[in-house]
Design a protein around this motif. Structure first.
Motif, PDB file in Angstrom:
ATOM      1  N   ASP A 185       0.857  -1.172   0.000  1.00 47.29           N
ATOM      2  CA  ASP A 185       0.000   0.000   0.000  1.00 47.29           C
ATOM      3  C   ASP A 185       0.900   1.230   0.000  1.00 47.29           C
ATOM      4  OD1 ASP A 185       0.894   0.341   2.633  1.00 47.29           O
ATOM      5  OD2 ASP A 185      -0.864  -0.637   3.501  1.00 47.29           O
ATOM      6  N   THR A 186       0.373   2.354   0.394  1.00 48.15           N
ATOM      7  CA  THR A 186       1.164   3.590   0.330  1.00 48.15           C
ATOM      8  C   THR A 186       2.268   3.631   1.365  1.00 48.15           C
ATOM      9  OG1 THR A 186      -0.447   4.684   1.779  1.00 48.15           O
ATOM     10  CG2 THR A 186      -0.772   4.906  -0.609  1.00 48.15           C
ATOM     11  N   ARG A 187       2.162   2.829   2.430  1.00 44.21           N
ATOM     12  CA  ARG A 187       3.117   2.907   3.536  1.00 44.21           C
ATOM     13  C   ARG A 187       4.042   1.706   3.647  1.00 44.21           C
ATOM     14  NH1 ARG A 187       1.430   2.265   8.096  1.00 44.21           N
ATOM     15  NH2 ARG A 187       3.150   3.288   9.177  1.00 44.21           N
ATOM     16  N   LYS A 188       3.528   0.520   3.376  1.00 42.24           N
ATOM     17  CA  LYS A 188       4.341  -0.657   3.658  1.00 42.24           C
ATOM     18  C   LYS A 188       4.129  -1.767   2.638  1.00 42.24           C
ATOM     19  CE  LYS A 188       1.016  -2.691   6.899  1.00 42.24           C
ATOM     20  NZ  LYS A 188       0.788  -3.127   8.297  1.00 42.24           N
ATOM     21  N   ILE A 189       5.038  -2.733   2.685  1.00 47.85           N
ATOM     22  CA  ILE A 189       4.980  -3.938   1.867  1.00 47.85           C
ATOM     23  C   ILE A 189       4.820  -5.138   2.796  1.00 47.85           C
ATOM     24  CG2 ILE A 189       6.297  -5.447   0.309  1.00 47.85           C
ATOM     25  CD1 ILE A 189       7.633  -2.930  -0.812  1.00 47.85           C
ATOM     26  N   ALA A 190       3.925  -6.035   2.434  1.00 44.44           N
ATOM     27  CA  ALA A 190       3.682  -7.235   3.237  1.00 44.44           C
ATOM     28  C   ALA A 190       3.980  -8.475   2.399  1.00 44.44           C
ATOM     29  CB  ALA A 190       2.246  -7.265   3.732  1.00 44.44           C
ATOM     30  N   LEU A 191       4.739  -9.400   2.974  1.00 43.89           N
ATOM     31  CA  LEU A 191       5.109 -10.631   2.277  1.00 43.89           C
ATOM     32  C   LEU A 191       4.682 -11.854   3.079  1.00 43.89           C
ATOM     33  CD1 LEU A 191       8.780  -9.820   1.175  1.00 43.89           C
ATOM     34  CD2 LEU A 191       6.665  -9.370  -0.089  1.00 43.89           C
ATOM     35  N   GLY A 192       4.135 -12.825   2.389  1.00 45.08           N
ATOM     36  CA  GLY A 192       3.894 -14.132   2.988  1.00 45.08           C
ATOM     37  C   GLY A 192       4.972 -15.077   2.497  1.00 45.08           C
ATOM     38  N   LEU A 193       5.732 -15.643   3.415  1.00 48.77           N
ATOM     39  CA  LEU A 193       6.907 -16.442   3.054  1.00 48.77           C
ATOM     40  C   LEU A 193       6.785 -17.877   3.543  1.00 48.77           C
ATOM     41  CD1 LEU A 193       9.615 -13.849   4.175  1.00 48.77           C
ATOM     42  CD2 LEU A 193       8.635 -14.096   1.889  1.00 48.77           C
ATOM     43  N   THR A 194       7.319 -18.802   2.777  1.00 50.33           N
ATOM     44  CA  THR A 194       7.483 -20.180   3.253  1.00 50.33           C
ATOM     45  C   THR A 194       8.966 -20.438   3.433  1.00 50.33           C
ATOM     46  OG1 THR A 194       7.508 -21.035   0.983  1.00 50.33           O
ATOM     47  CG2 THR A 194       5.407 -21.060   2.135  1.00 50.33           C
ATOM     48  N   PHE A 195       9.316 -21.154   4.486  1.00 45.32           N
ATOM     49  CA  PHE A 195      10.716 -21.480   4.721  1.00 45.32           C
ATOM     50  C   PHE A 195      11.181 -22.489   3.675  1.00 45.32           C
ATOM     51  CE2 PHE A 195       9.442 -20.670   9.334  1.00 45.32           C
ATOM     52  CZ  PHE A 195       9.731 -19.319   9.224  1.00 45.32           C
ATOM     53  N   ASP A 196      12.369 -22.280   3.166  1.00 50.32           N
ATOM     54  CA  ASP A 196      12.918 -23.126   2.106  1.00 50.32           C
ATOM     55  C   ASP A 196      14.111 -23.910   2.644  1.00 50.32           C
ATOM     56  OD1 ASP A 196      13.399 -24.267  -0.354  1.00 50.32           O
ATOM     57  OD2 ASP A 196      14.504 -22.542  -1.138  1.00 50.32           O
ATOM     58  N   LYS A 197      13.822 -25.043   3.253  1.00 51.66           N
ATOM     59  CA  LYS A 197      14.838 -25.940   3.812  1.00 51.66           C
ATOM     60  C   LYS A 197      15.745 -25.231   4.819  1.00 51.66           C
ATOM     61  CE  LYS A 197      14.941 -28.790  -0.362  1.00 51.66           C
ATOM     62  NZ  LYS A 197      15.763 -29.340  -1.469  1.00 51.66           N
ATOM     63  N   PRO A 198      15.164 -24.703   5.911  1.00 51.96           N
ATOM     64  CA  PRO A 198      16.013 -24.106   6.946  1.00 51.96           C
ATOM     65  C   PRO A 198      16.812 -25.189   7.657  1.00 51.96           C
ATOM     66  CG  PRO A 198      13.768 -24.290   7.742  1.00 51.96           C
ATOM     67  CD  PRO A 198      13.747 -24.697   6.284  1.00 51.96           C
TER      68      PRO A 198
END
Length: 218
Positions: A185-198
């Motif tokens: 949006d105008t203020r922030k970026i939101a990401l949905g992440l999955t862990f990739d073989k931690p």
């Protein structure tokens, strides 16, 4: 779904990275599977611990002591309980563990997600940005960071790295992730992440944190 015999065979995969915890010692350490002999033993390299901790660890590497081994195999978190047979020092330091009777597994995607507020940093390409982890599970997390003219907006499937001191002690350590959701949006970026073989040791810390929060919220 893998059979128990297949799970047991997978636990002996040479090169498999694991985390081991010993009975009576409230600590975990990484190690590597060297192989195994069905129904008899599993071979691990000596647990990799800080030189200052070697003395205390050596006190608990005695025959008969309990051991819990946890790892990720083909995206599935797995683990088993066993006991130490012997630690040999020559020609190399190798830990013999009793062959487990059963391997427990669980799908990371089935784990509950918790709300949280953890300071972190996200690296997208070569750009590192302060971020907040706002939700967390054993399979991934949701983060937000402030948007400005220099901010990078990643695409679905992009690789990113999360640096969260709560789960990582090494300054060079990170949690590898893939982007599953990206909004702004105008203020922030939101990401949905999955862990990739931690790494197993990082995953265990995340699991313990999520379990503790869930326990105190019920």
């Amino acid at each position: 779904m893998m059979s128990q015999s297949a799970k047991l065979k997978a636990a002996c995969t040479p090169g498999l990275r694991v985390a081991i915890e010993l009975g009576g010692l409230n600590d975990k350490a990484p190690s590597i599977v060297l192989g195994g002999y069905p129904s008899k033993y599993v071979l691990l390299k000596e647990p990799m611990v800080h030189p200052n901790d070697k003395a205390i660890w050596s006190e608990y590497l005695y025959p008969g002591n309990e051991a819990t081994v946890r790892y990720i195999f083909e995206g599935v978190a797995s683990g088993f309980k066993t006991s130490i047979i012997k630690l040999i020092n020559s020609p190399d330091k190798i830990l013999f563990l009793k062959y487990p009777k059963r391997v427990e597994t669980y799908n990371l995607r089935r784990h509950k997600r918790i709300n949280c507020f953890l300071e972190a940093e996200v690296m997208i390409g070569k750009q590192k940005t302060l971020a907040i982890v706002e939700d967390l599970s054993s399979s991934g997390c949701g983060i937000t960071y402030l948007k400005d003219e220099s901010s990078i907006f990643p695409e679905i499937g992009d690789n990113v790295k999360i640096f969260c001191p709560y789960f990582i002690e090494d300054n060079n350590g990170f949690i590898p992730c893939k982007v599953q959701r990206a909004t702004k949006d105008t203020r922030k970026i939101a990401l949905g992440l999955t862990f990739d073989k931690p790494s197993p040791e990082i995953l265990i810390k995340i699991q313990d944190y999520v379990a503790t929060v869930l326990q105190h919220s019920t």
